[in-house]
Write a protein that holds these residues in place. Structure first.
Motif, PDB file in Angstrom:
ATOM      1  N   SER A 329     -34.254-113.068   1.348  1.00  0.00           N
ATOM      2  CA  SER A 329     -33.882-114.345   0.724  1.00  0.00           C
ATOM      3  C   SER A 329     -35.045-115.335   0.708  1.00  0.00           C
ATOM      4  N   GLY A 330     -35.902-115.268   1.728  1.00  0.00           N
ATOM      5  CA  GLY A 330     -37.022-116.211   1.805  1.00  0.00           C
ATOM      6  C   GLY A 330     -38.083-115.996   0.740  1.00  0.00           C
ATOM      7  N   THR A 331     -37.997-114.898  -0.004  1.00  0.00           N
ATOM      8  CA  THR A 331     -38.989-114.662  -1.068  1.00  0.00           C
ATOM      9  C   THR A 331     -38.643-115.452  -2.318  1.00  0.00           C
ATOM     10  N   GLY A 332     -37.382-115.916  -2.388  1.00  0.00           N
ATOM     11  CA  GLY A 332     -36.936-116.621  -3.591  1.00  0.00           C
ATOM     12  C   GLY A 332     -36.678-115.669  -4.757  1.00  0.00           C
ATOM     13  N   MET A 333     -36.796-114.365  -4.531  1.00  0.00           N
ATOM     14  CA  MET A 333     -36.602-113.402  -5.631  1.00  0.00           C
ATOM     15  C   MET A 333     -35.122-113.037  -5.760  1.00  0.00           C
ATOM     16  N   ALA A 334     -34.721-112.699  -6.978  1.00  0.00           N
ATOM     17  CA  ALA A 334     -33.376-112.178  -7.195  1.00  0.00           C
ATOM     18  C   ALA A 334     -33.324-110.749  -6.629  1.00  0.00           C
ATOM     19  N   ALA A 335     -32.101-110.285  -6.331  1.00  0.00           N
ATOM     20  CA  ALA A 335     -31.950-108.950  -5.731  1.00  0.00           C
ATOM     21  C   ALA A 335     -32.583-107.868  -6.609  1.00  0.00           C
ATOM     22  N   ASP A 336     -32.435-108.010  -7.920  1.00  0.00           N
ATOM     23  CA  ASP A 336     -33.010-107.014  -8.853  1.00  0.00           C
ATOM     24  C   ASP A 336     -34.508-106.873  -8.634  1.00  0.00           C
ATOM     25  N   GLU A 337     -35.163-108.019  -8.423  1.00  0.00           N
ATOM     26  CA  GLU A 337     -36.627-108.006  -8.323  1.00  0.00           C
ATOM     27  C   GLU A 337     -37.095-107.423  -6.984  1.00  0.00           C
ATOM     28  N   PHE A 338     -36.502-107.881  -5.851  1.00  0.00           N
ATOM     29  CA  PHE A 338     -37.019-107.308  -4.589  1.00  0.00           C
ATOM     30  C   PHE A 338     -36.633-105.835  -4.466  1.00  0.00           C
ATOM     31  N   THR A 339     -35.488-105.472  -5.036  1.00  0.00           N
ATOM     32  CA  THR A 339     -35.075-104.058  -4.986  1.00  0.00           C
ATOM     33  C   THR A 339     -36.010-103.212  -5.865  1.00  0.00           C
ATOM     34  N   ARG A 340     -36.362-103.756  -7.026  1.00  0.00           N
ATOM     35  CA  ARG A 340     -37.280-103.028  -7.921  1.00  0.00           C
ATOM     36  C   ARG A 340     -38.612-102.780  -7.216  1.00  0.00           C
ATOM     37  N   ARG A 341     -39.115-103.793  -6.538  1.00  0.00           N
ATOM     38  CA  ARG A 341     -40.405-103.624  -5.850  1.00  0.00           C
ATOM     39  C   ARG A 341     -40.313-102.544  -4.766  1.00  0.00           C
ATOM     40  N   VAL A 342     -39.205-102.569  -4.018  1.00  0.00           N
ATOM     41  CA  VAL A 342     -39.061-101.588  -2.928  1.00  0.00           C
ATOM     42  C   VAL A 342     -38.905-100.180  -3.505  1.00  0.00           C
ATOM     43  N   GLU A 343     -38.085-100.057  -4.543  1.00  0.00           N
ATOM     44  CA  GLU A 343     -37.834 -98.713  -5.086  1.00  0.00           C
ATOM     45  C   GLU A 343     -38.941 -98.220  -6.013  1.00  0.00           C
ATOM     46  N   LYS A 344     -39.391 -99.097  -6.900  1.00  0.00           N
ATOM     47  CA  LYS A 344     -40.333 -98.645  -7.941  1.00  0.00           C
ATOM     48  C   LYS A 344     -41.790 -98.752  -7.505  1.00  0.00           C
ATOM     49  N   SER A 355     -23.631-103.747  -1.320  1.00  0.00           N
ATOM     50  CA  SER A 355     -22.583-102.731  -1.130  1.00  0.00           C
ATOM     51  C   SER A 355     -21.880-102.888   0.226  1.00  0.00           C
ATOM     52  N   PHE A 356     -22.434-103.714   1.118  1.00  0.00           N
ATOM     53  CA  PHE A 356     -21.819-103.924   2.436  1.00  0.00           C
ATOM     54  C   PHE A 356     -20.859-105.120   2.433  1.00  0.00           C
ATOM     55  N   GLY A 357     -20.684-105.740   1.259  1.00  0.00           N
ATOM     56  CA  GLY A 357     -19.728-106.838   1.142  1.00  0.00           C
ATOM     57  C   GLY A 357     -20.408-108.192   1.148  1.00  0.00           C
ATOM     58  N   THR A 358     -19.577-109.217   1.127  1.00  0.00           N
ATOM     59  CA  THR A 358     -20.068-110.591   1.045  1.00  0.00           C
ATOM     60  C   THR A 358     -21.056-110.887   2.172  1.00  0.00           C
ATOM     61  N   GLY A 359     -22.172-111.483   1.796  1.00  0.00           N
ATOM     62  CA  GLY A 359     -23.193-111.824   2.786  1.00  0.00           C
ATOM     63  C   GLY A 359     -24.357-110.838   2.775  1.00  0.00           C
ATOM     64  N   GLY A 360     -24.159-109.679   2.099  1.00  0.00           N
ATOM     65  CA  GLY A 360     -25.221-108.668   2.117  1.00  0.00           C
ATOM     66  C   GLY A 360     -26.183-108.765   0.951  1.00  0.00           C
ATOM     67  N   GLU A 361     -25.920-109.681   0.025  1.00  0.00           N
ATOM     68  CA  GLU A 361     -26.617-109.681  -1.274  1.00  0.00           C
ATOM     69  C   GLU A 361     -28.137-109.771  -1.192  1.00  0.00           C
ATOM     70  N   SER A 362     -28.653-110.499  -0.203  1.00  0.00           N
ATOM     71  CA  SER A 362     -30.112-110.682  -0.167  1.00  0.00           C
ATOM     72  C   SER A 362     -30.804-109.669   0.751  1.00  0.00           C
ATOM     73  N   PHE A 363     -30.041-108.631   1.166  1.00  0.00           N
ATOM     74  CA  PHE A 363     -30.573-107.672   2.137  1.00  0.00           C
ATOM     75  C   PHE A 363     -30.765-106.276   1.541  1.00  0.00           C
ATOM     76  N   LEU A 364     -31.641-105.507   2.195  1.00  0.00           N
ATOM     77  CA  LEU A 364     -31.714-104.057   1.996  1.00  0.00           C
ATOM     78  C   LEU A 364     -31.668-103.434   3.387  1.00  0.00           C
ATOM     79  N   ARG A 365     -31.053-102.239   3.485  1.00  0.00           N
ATOM     80  CA  ARG A 365     -30.952-101.576   4.801  1.00  0.00           C
ATOM     81  C   ARG A 365     -31.900-100.386   4.857  1.00  0.00           C
ATOM     82  N   PHE A 366     -32.775-100.402   5.855  1.00  0.00           N
ATOM     83  CA  PHE A 366     -33.784 -99.347   6.020  1.00  0.00           C
ATOM     84  C   PHE A 366     -33.423 -98.472   7.221  1.00  0.00           C
TER      85      PHE A 366
END
Ligand SMILES: Cc1ncc(COP(=O)(O)O)c(C=O)c1O
Length: 390
Positions: A329-344, A355-366
């Motif tokens: 969340s501190g990056t100011g990026m939308a989920a699409d963007e930080f997820t794209r960077r991690v995956e692509k 997918s873990f429910g409310t509150g998980g939107e700005s996270f990724l699980r490693f």
């Protein structure tokens, strides 16, 4: 116990490695699989030897006589967790998602509410909704960078339609080992709202040095009549593919309700799971877990330090589990963007926080249960993918 050994799992029907491309579009050729919760390590030798004995014998008939299996559970729970388990209280299921689904069937009716403290392990909501029950999300509060519960808010949310609450203890994905006081508050909440309390303790052995898991049954005698404990060897010993788990219910009336559903579903045990779990719950298994947690502790420190060096990205301090919950969340990026960077860009397959429910939107699980060289590689790739934030 060589946790540094890189074992190629590609092409072995591994969900983690062979499904990362269809699901996340990250190629296993150059990608790192850090999503679904299994480990890239072999289980302790005692587990593989037990399976090898079955193979050497060569006959794979129906399983009978679970006394040794139940005795192994009793020994493990007593020696590792200080908990006495009555063998008659144990039901063996095809893993704990299956166990959760059976509990939903046994203790609720269509349309009833099931309380989850979110974000939380995504399969809970999946089986609740698939059974036509309602997910009631009680969002965890974030204090000092870790999750806590807020019962004043949850009390105000209850409508009377809720019949069950599911607690994930230790917590996936936040990595919390709930304190005795927090567990007492969950027990009080269940009693206040007349809820069956299901405590999923599958991660109970995966606790870092200095932390101590408390079995919910040891917290308060007054909740035994509404308490269901779920436990398994599979997460601890990396044998999730055998789909073996335990539902433990000490109260006779609650147990009878579950037993009726269990019988109606035609449940019976898979021999491979029974034999391997019995072997795992042993002194050799205990020694292996202790070594594993020491190794994972090194992995978690390496990942945390690497993540902390990226401005705006932070990981929750892991007290248990090998699942690191990383906040972008501190990056100011939308989920699409930080997820794209991690995956692509970093080419790392991870679980998406939403997918873990409310509150998980700005996270990724490693998932950090992999040889340390892969954690170093992941850190390098992440720092490069977010280098513009430096
Ligand atoms: C809290 C929790 N429960 C259950 C499971 C899965 O259980 P099983 O593989 O026995 O269905 C997981 C897997 O990650 C989990 O984190």
């Amino acid at each position: 116990m060589n946790f540094d050994e890189i074992i190629d799992r590609r092409g072995t029907h591994s969900s983690k490695w062979d499904m990362m491309e269809p699901i996340y579009d990250v190629s296993p050729e150059e990608g790192l699989a850090m999503w679904v919760a299994d480990m890239d390590f072999r289980p302790p030798a005692c587990v593989s030897q037990a399976l090898q004995s079955m193979v050497d014998h060569g006959i794979y008939g129906y399983f009978g006589d679970d006394a040794a299996y139940k005795a192994a559970i009793g020994w493990w729970m007593k020696s590792r967790h200080g908990w006495e388990v009555d063998p008659a209280a144990i039901f063996t299921t095809h893993g704990l998602v299956n166990a959760t689904a059976l509990c939903i069937e046994a203790f609720t009716a269509p349309g009833d509410g099931v309380v989850l403290f979110t974000p939380v392990y995504h399969a809970f909501a999946r089986v609740i909704r698939a059974a036509g029950r309602e997910v009631v999300e009680c969002p965890l509060a974030k204090r000092d960078g870790r999750y806590e519960m807020d019962f004043a808010a949850y009390d105000a949310q209850m409508t009377g339609r809720e019949k069950v609450v599911i607690l994930c203890s230790p917590h996936n994905p936040g990595g919390r080992v709930w304190t005795r006081e927090e567990l007492q508050a969950v027990a009080d909440f269940a009693r206040r709202h007349d809820l069956v309390l299901i405590s999923d303790e599958i991660h109970h052995d995966l606790v870092y040095p200095g932390q101590r898991h408390t079995v919910m049954d040891l917290v308060d005698d007054r909740i035994r009549d509404r308490l269901v404990i779920l436990s398994a060897t599979t997460k601890s010993f990396n044998i999730a593919g055998v789909h073996n788990g335990n539902v433990i219910i000490h109260d006779p009336a609650l147990r009878a309700k579950f037993a009726a559903r269990f019988a109606a579903m035609g449940m019976s045990a898979n021999s491979f799971g029974m034999i391997m779990a019995t072997a795992a719950y042993s002194p050799e298994g205990a020694e292996w877990i202790d070594a594993l947690m020491g190794y994972l502790d090194g992995n978690r420190k390496l990942l945390d330090e690497g993540i902390a060096a990226i401005p705006g990205v932070s990981s929750m301090p892991l007290e248990a589990t090998y699942l690191s919950w990383v906040d972008f969340s501190g990056t100011g990026m939308a989920a699409d963007e930080f997820t794209r960077r991690v995956e692509k860009e970093a080419k790392i397959a991870v679980n998406h926080g939403a997918s873990f429910g409310t509150g998980g939107e700005s996270f990724l699980r490693f998932n950090i249960a992999t040889p340390r060289a892969r954690i170093s590689e992941a850190v390098e790739r992440l720092q490069k993918a977010f280098a513009d934030l430096q």
